[in-house]
Design a protein around this motif. Sequence first.
Motif, PDB file in Angstrom:
ATOM      1  N   ARG A 181       0.834  -1.209   0.000  1.00 30.02           N
ATOM      2  CA  ARG A 181       0.000   0.000   0.000  1.00 30.02           C
ATOM      3  C   ARG A 181       0.867   1.258   0.000  1.00 30.02           C
ATOM      4  NH1 ARG A 181      -3.459   1.115   5.244  1.00 30.02           N
ATOM      5  NH2 ARG A 181      -1.330   1.474   5.965  1.00 30.02           N
ATOM      6  N   GLU A 182       1.911   1.244   0.831  1.00 33.08           N
ATOM      7  CA  GLU A 182       2.796   2.409   0.871  1.00 33.08           C
ATOM      8  C   GLU A 182       3.475   2.631  -0.477  1.00 33.08           C
ATOM      9  OE1 GLU A 182       5.427   1.601   4.048  1.00 33.08           O
ATOM     10  OE2 GLU A 182       3.901   1.874   5.616  1.00 33.08           O
ATOM     11  N   GLN A 183       3.870   1.523  -1.111  1.00 34.37           N
ATOM     12  CA  GLN A 183       4.503   1.638  -2.419  1.00 34.37           C
ATOM     13  C   GLN A 183       3.521   2.196  -3.441  1.00 34.37           C
ATOM     14  OE1 GLN A 183       6.122  -2.023  -3.816  1.00 34.37           O
ATOM     15  NE2 GLN A 183       7.091  -1.121  -5.609  1.00 34.37           N
ATOM     16  N   ALA A 184       2.266   1.763  -3.371  1.00 32.61           N
ATOM     17  CA  ALA A 184       1.256   2.260  -4.294  1.00 32.61           C
ATOM     18  C   ALA A 184       1.004   3.752  -4.084  1.00 32.61           C
ATOM     19  CB  ALA A 184      -0.040   1.473  -4.129  1.00 32.61           C
ATOM     20  N   HIS A 185       0.929   4.200  -2.823  1.00 32.19           N
ATOM     21  CA  HIS A 185       0.749   5.617  -2.537  1.00 32.19           C
ATOM     22  C   HIS A 185       1.917   6.441  -3.058  1.00 32.19           C
ATOM     23  CE1 HIS A 185      -2.991   5.886  -0.305  1.00 32.19           C
ATOM     24  NE2 HIS A 185      -2.670   4.793   0.396  1.00 32.19           N
ATOM     25  N   ALA A 186       3.129   5.900  -2.884  1.00 34.22           N
ATOM     26  CA  ALA A 186       4.305   6.625  -3.381  1.00 34.22           C
ATOM     27  C   ALA A 186       4.246   6.738  -4.896  1.00 34.22           C
ATOM     28  CB  ALA A 186       5.579   5.896  -2.941  1.00 34.22           C
ATOM     29  N   LEU A 242       1.555   6.755  -6.689  1.00 30.12           N
ATOM     30  CA  LEU A 242       0.494   7.711  -7.013  1.00 30.12           C
ATOM     31  C   LEU A 242       0.975   9.141  -6.872  1.00 30.12           C
ATOM     32  CD1 LEU A 242      -2.471   8.354  -7.669  1.00 30.12           C
ATOM     33  CD2 LEU A 242      -2.970   8.109  -5.206  1.00 30.12           C
ATOM     34  N   ALA A 243       1.722   9.415  -5.785  1.00 25.17           N
ATOM     35  CA  ALA A 243       2.240  10.767  -5.569  1.00 25.17           C
ATOM     36  C   ALA A 243       3.191  11.168  -6.693  1.00 25.17           C
ATOM     37  CB  ALA A 243       2.942  10.840  -4.219  1.00 25.17           C
ATOM     38  N   ALA A 244       4.049  10.238  -7.112  1.00 22.79           N
ATOM     39  CA  ALA A 244       4.992  10.533  -8.182  1.00 22.79           C
ATOM     40  C   ALA A 244       4.256  10.799  -9.488  1.00 22.79           C
ATOM     41  CB  ALA A 244       5.972   9.380  -8.343  1.00 22.79           C
ATOM     42  N   ALA A 245       3.209  10.015  -9.768  1.00 23.52           N
ATOM     43  CA  ALA A 245       2.446  10.207 -10.997  1.00 23.52           C
ATOM     44  C   ALA A 245       1.717  11.544 -10.983  1.00 23.52           C
ATOM     45  CB  ALA A 245       1.453   9.061 -11.172  1.00 23.52           C
ATOM     46  N   GLU A 246       1.184  11.901  -9.794  1.00 23.56           N
ATOM     47  CA  GLU A 246       0.494  13.182  -9.681  1.00 23.56           C
ATOM     48  C   GLU A 246       1.453  14.350  -9.905  1.00 23.56           C
ATOM     49  OE1 GLU A 246      -2.593  15.818  -9.223  1.00 23.56           O
ATOM     50  OE2 GLU A 246      -2.620  13.640  -9.509  1.00 23.56           O
ATOM     51  N   LYS A 247       2.656  14.222  -9.358  1.00 23.07           N
ATOM     52  CA  LYS A 247       3.671  15.270  -9.551  1.00 23.07           C
ATOM     53  C   LYS A 247       4.033  15.411 -11.025  1.00 23.07           C
ATOM     54  CE  LYS A 247       8.233  16.631  -7.936  1.00 23.07           C
ATOM     55  NZ  LYS A 247       9.398  16.268  -7.056  1.00 23.07           N
ATOM     56  N   GLN A 248       4.191  14.240 -11.664  1.00 21.09           N
ATOM     57  CA  GLN A 248       4.531  14.254 -13.097  1.00 21.09           C
ATOM     58  C   GLN A 248       3.394  14.863 -13.914  1.00 21.09           C
ATOM     59  OE1 GLN A 248       5.404  10.376 -14.592  1.00 21.09           O
ATOM     60  NE2 GLN A 248       6.076  11.097 -16.587  1.00 21.09           N
ATOM     61  N   ARG A 249       2.135  14.568 -13.533  1.00 18.33           N
ATOM     62  CA  ARG A 249       0.998  15.135 -14.266  1.00 18.33           C
ATOM     63  C   ARG A 249       0.972  16.640 -14.156  1.00 18.33           C
ATOM     64  NH1 ARG A 249      -3.619  17.344 -13.589  1.00 18.33           N
ATOM     65  NH2 ARG A 249      -3.421  17.270 -11.317  1.00 18.33           N
ATOM     66  N   ARG A 250       1.211  17.174 -12.951  1.00 15.60           N
ATOM     67  CA  ARG A 250       1.197  18.628 -12.772  1.00 15.60           C
ATOM     68  C   ARG A 250       2.297  19.305 -13.583  1.00 15.60           C
ATOM     69  NH1 ARG A 250       0.014  17.215  -7.323  1.00 15.60           N
ATOM     70  NH2 ARG A 250       2.213  17.530  -6.754  1.00 15.60           N
ATOM     71  N   ALA A 251       3.453  18.650 -13.624  1.00 12.18           N
ATOM     72  CA  ALA A 251       4.557  19.218 -14.400  1.00 12.18           C
ATOM     73  C   ALA A 251       4.219  19.239 -15.881  1.00 12.18           C
ATOM     74  CB  ALA A 251       5.838  18.416 -14.149  1.00 12.18           C
ATOM     75  N   ALA A 252       3.610  18.155 -16.370  1.00 12.80           N
ATOM     76  CA  ALA A 252       3.236  18.100 -17.782  1.00 12.80           C
ATOM     77  C   ALA A 252       2.167  19.133 -18.098  1.00 12.80           C
ATOM     78  CB  ALA A 252       2.751  16.695 -18.132  1.00 12.80           C
ATOM     79  N   ASP A 253       1.273  19.354 -17.113  1.00  9.26           N
ATOM     80  CA  ASP A 253       0.203  20.326 -17.327  1.00  9.26           C
ATOM     81  C   ASP A 253       0.771  21.737 -17.441  1.00  9.26           C
ATOM     82  OD1 ASP A 253      -2.668  21.015 -17.396  1.00  9.26           O
ATOM     83  OD2 ASP A 253      -2.217  22.007 -15.493  1.00  9.26           O
TER      84      ASP A 253
END
Length: 263
Positions: A237-242, A244-255
């Motif tokens: 679960r912790e790995q999945a949350h990490a 998710l956080a990395a993907a969200e950060k990458q999405r904001r940067a791409a945006d």
Amino acid sequence: MDASDEVEQVIDALYVSPPAGFTAARDAAAAGFKAAGDKAAAKRVAGLRRPTLAAWASNTLVRADPEEVAQFLQLGQALREAHRALDGEQLRALSHQQHVVIGALAREAVRLAQEAGTPVSEAVEREVEQILHTVLADPAAAGDWASGRLSKPPPPVTQFPAPSPDAVTARRGRPERSADREAERQADLEAERAVAAREEELRAAEEARERALERVAEADAEVERLERDAARARAAREQAHAGLAAAEKQRRAADRAARPAPE
């Protein structure tokens, strides 16, 4: 090694190993013989009864010191012969030796049990002492004990063999025991019977305790397995949350990169 020797070695090993693992080891050994095509050996091993703690401690004692076992059996033979001959002086000497040796052997059985990782209670120690008393009085019990394969204590024996006719004849003319002495003897016998009944109750309680300990051990093992599974699930679960956080950060940067530059 032929098949019969192998069976005997397996049985010896079962009865000297701590009782907690007896059932699983017995069933595994029986399955092994069955798989090898030896149905007779498989049936014999499968029918073995798990020893009580007192019986197992006695078996461990027998296996640990064969020389001491031989000396104890000789003491029993000497005591029985002294009773048959009504040899009072010899009986007094041997009776003192009997109490000393039984106490020492029972303590040694307790020590060996502790050393094997299976501590026993004072009640079990007293039951071992009763086994040793019976071994001294009963040749059949002595043979079973010396085999190192007891599964339960032998039936208590409260009396040594009756004196021989020659010994009785030699003592004729002496005064018979008084009524008080006979009453005392009967009281002693009743007390011994009560002790034997109490020891049987203790044995049954000890067997119930052993079964409960086995169930506790199984439950503990299941808890450990579940805890390991839970730990792995938390890590996932912790790995999945990490992730998710990395993907969200990458999405904001791409945006931000996709927005047009201000004129």
